[in-house]
Scaffold this active site. Structure first.
Site, PDB file in Angstrom:
ATOM      1  N   MET A  51      -9.163  -1.628   8.213  1.00  0.00           N
ATOM      2  CA  MET A  51      -8.656  -1.961   9.537  1.00  0.00           C
ATOM      3  C   MET A  51      -7.829  -0.848  10.214  1.00  0.00           C
ATOM      4  O   MET A  51      -7.261  -1.094  11.274  1.00  0.00           O
ATOM      5  CB  MET A  51      -7.832  -3.265   9.465  1.00  0.00           C
ATOM      6  N   GLU A  52      -7.788   0.333   9.602  1.00  0.00           N
ATOM      7  CA  GLU A  52      -6.965   1.406  10.198  1.00  0.00           C
ATOM      8  C   GLU A  52      -7.634   2.778  10.213  1.00  0.00           C
ATOM      9  O   GLU A  52      -7.322   3.616  11.082  1.00  0.00           O
ATOM     10  CB  GLU A  52      -5.624   1.564   9.441  1.00  0.00           C
ATOM     11  N   GLY A  69     -12.625  -3.719   1.940  1.00  0.00           N
ATOM     12  CA  GLY A  69     -13.661  -4.633   1.471  1.00  0.00           C
ATOM     13  C   GLY A  69     -14.952  -3.850   1.264  1.00  0.00           C
ATOM     14  O   GLY A  69     -15.369  -3.083   2.137  1.00  0.00           O
ATOM     15  N   ASP A  92     -11.998  -6.405  -2.503  1.00  0.00           N
ATOM     16  CA  ASP A  92     -12.839  -7.597  -2.297  1.00  0.00           C
ATOM     17  C   ASP A  92     -14.206  -7.160  -1.813  1.00  0.00           C
ATOM     18  O   ASP A  92     -14.419  -5.985  -1.518  1.00  0.00           O
ATOM     19  CB  ASP A  92     -12.169  -8.536  -1.272  1.00  0.00           C
ATOM     20  N   GLU A 135       0.807  -1.223   0.000  1.00  0.00           N
ATOM     21  CA  GLU A 135       0.000   0.000   0.000  1.00  0.00           C
ATOM     22  C   GLU A 135       0.849   1.287   0.000  1.00  0.00           C
ATOM     23  O   GLU A 135       0.299   2.371  -0.137  1.00  0.00           O
ATOM     24  CB  GLU A 135      -0.972  -0.021   1.195  1.00  0.00           C
TER      25      GLU A 135
HETATM   26  N1  ADE Z   1      -9.025  -4.605   3.624  1.00  0.00           N
HETATM   27  C1  ADE Z   1      -9.248  -5.116   2.396  1.00  0.00           C
HETATM   28  N2  ADE Z   1     -10.274  -5.985   2.431  1.00  0.00           N
HETATM   29  C2  ADE Z   1     -10.722  -6.010   3.715  1.00  0.00           C
HETATM   30  C3  ADE Z   1     -11.741  -6.720   4.385  1.00  0.00           C
HETATM   31  N3  ADE Z   1     -12.516  -7.590   3.722  1.00  0.00           N
HETATM   32  N4  ADE Z   1     -11.899  -6.507   5.714  1.00  0.00           N
HETATM   33  C4  ADE Z   1     -11.102  -5.646   6.367  1.00  0.00           C
HETATM   34  N5  ADE Z   1     -10.112  -4.966   5.798  1.00  0.00           N
HETATM   35  C5  ADE Z   1      -9.921  -5.129   4.475  1.00  0.00           C
END
Ligand code: ADE
Length: 233
Positions: free
Chosen positions: A177-178, A80, A201, A14
């Site tokens: 996640m951040e 995601g 995703d 990233e």
């Molecule tokens: N970053 C990329 N895809 C993710 C997901 N499915 N959940 C959490 N962080 C992500």
């Protein structure tokens, strides 16, 4: 001295594109992190890989605030998709950010609410959002550019149940996640911020496979967007 723009990514993948495009003038190390100081698009920046998750992101953002007093903080990376219109390869730009895994509902607080803070819904800087939206519409097209709520938790979302819970509790574009940790630390230090995420995703059972398959191919477009925002900020 001009205050730099700080750019935070969680994983090597990233930040690699941006690191390759920047002129590195110095490196500073603290708490196991390497802060790359230099120029991107002729602007002073500091680029750092914070590591995965909200604790890593918080520590990194506070070090940035203390050492550099950045003019702005950009957190860019993958996410995601949660909203049905937000698909792989699209861009999600935060107007607001919150922790989807912060749960004190047993004490009567709303999901995502942090007790006794002035706010738990962190507001991104409107000028940065506008710049990012324009840059993303140029690179990805308007139909693939979304602005709205980005939510964060210390979980890789990879089941229909998790995705459904987040979608029902919050009107979120995507989960990562951040971002909320960066946003919270930026808010506490009065630093304008924006979270910019490319969708790797759909945050369902296919997420681990899609994340692995699409991460590398979706990131170069994001790098172009971030570079344009830095240039124009
Ligand atoms: N970053 C990329 N895809 C993710 C997901 N499915 N959940 C959490 N962080 C992500």
């Amino acid at each position: 001295m001009t205050r730099p723009i700080a750019i935070i990514g969680a994983m090597d993948e990233e930040i690699t594109g941006l690191r390759e495009h920047m002129q590195i003038e110095a490196e500073y190390k603290q708490a196991g992190l390497v802060f790359y100081e230099g120029q991107l698009a002729a602007k002073p920046i500091v680029l750092v890989r914070c590591g995965v998750g909200k604790v890593n992101a918080s520590i990194c953002t506070q070090i940035l605030a203390d050492r550099y007093q950045p003019a702005a903080i950009i957190n860019s990376g993958a996410a995601g998709g949660i909203h049905p219109n937000v698909d792989i390869g699209h861009i999600a730009i935060s107007t607001t950010v919150l922790h989807h895994d912060f749960d004190t509902t047993a004490l009567g607080f709303q999901p995502g609410s942090i007790p006794f803070m002035d706010s738990s819904l962190f507001l991104a800087d409107t000028h940065l959002v506008q710049l990012t939206q324009a840059a993303s519409e140029n690179v990805f097209g308007a139909a693939c550019t979304h602005t709205g709520l980005v939510v964060s938790g210390d979980q890789f979302i990879s089941s229909a149940e998790q995705k459904q819970r987040i979608g029902q509790q919050f009107d979120a574009l995507c989960a990562e996640m951040e971002g909320a940790a960066v946003a919270q630390a930026a808010h506490l230090n009065d630093i304008p911020f924006v979270i910019i995420r490319v969708i790797s995703d759909r945050a369902d059972a296919s997420a681990p496979e899609n994340f692995a398959a699409f991460l590398q191919s979706v990131l170069p477009g994001l790098t172009r967007v971030v570079e344009t925002v830095v240039e124009q900020a």
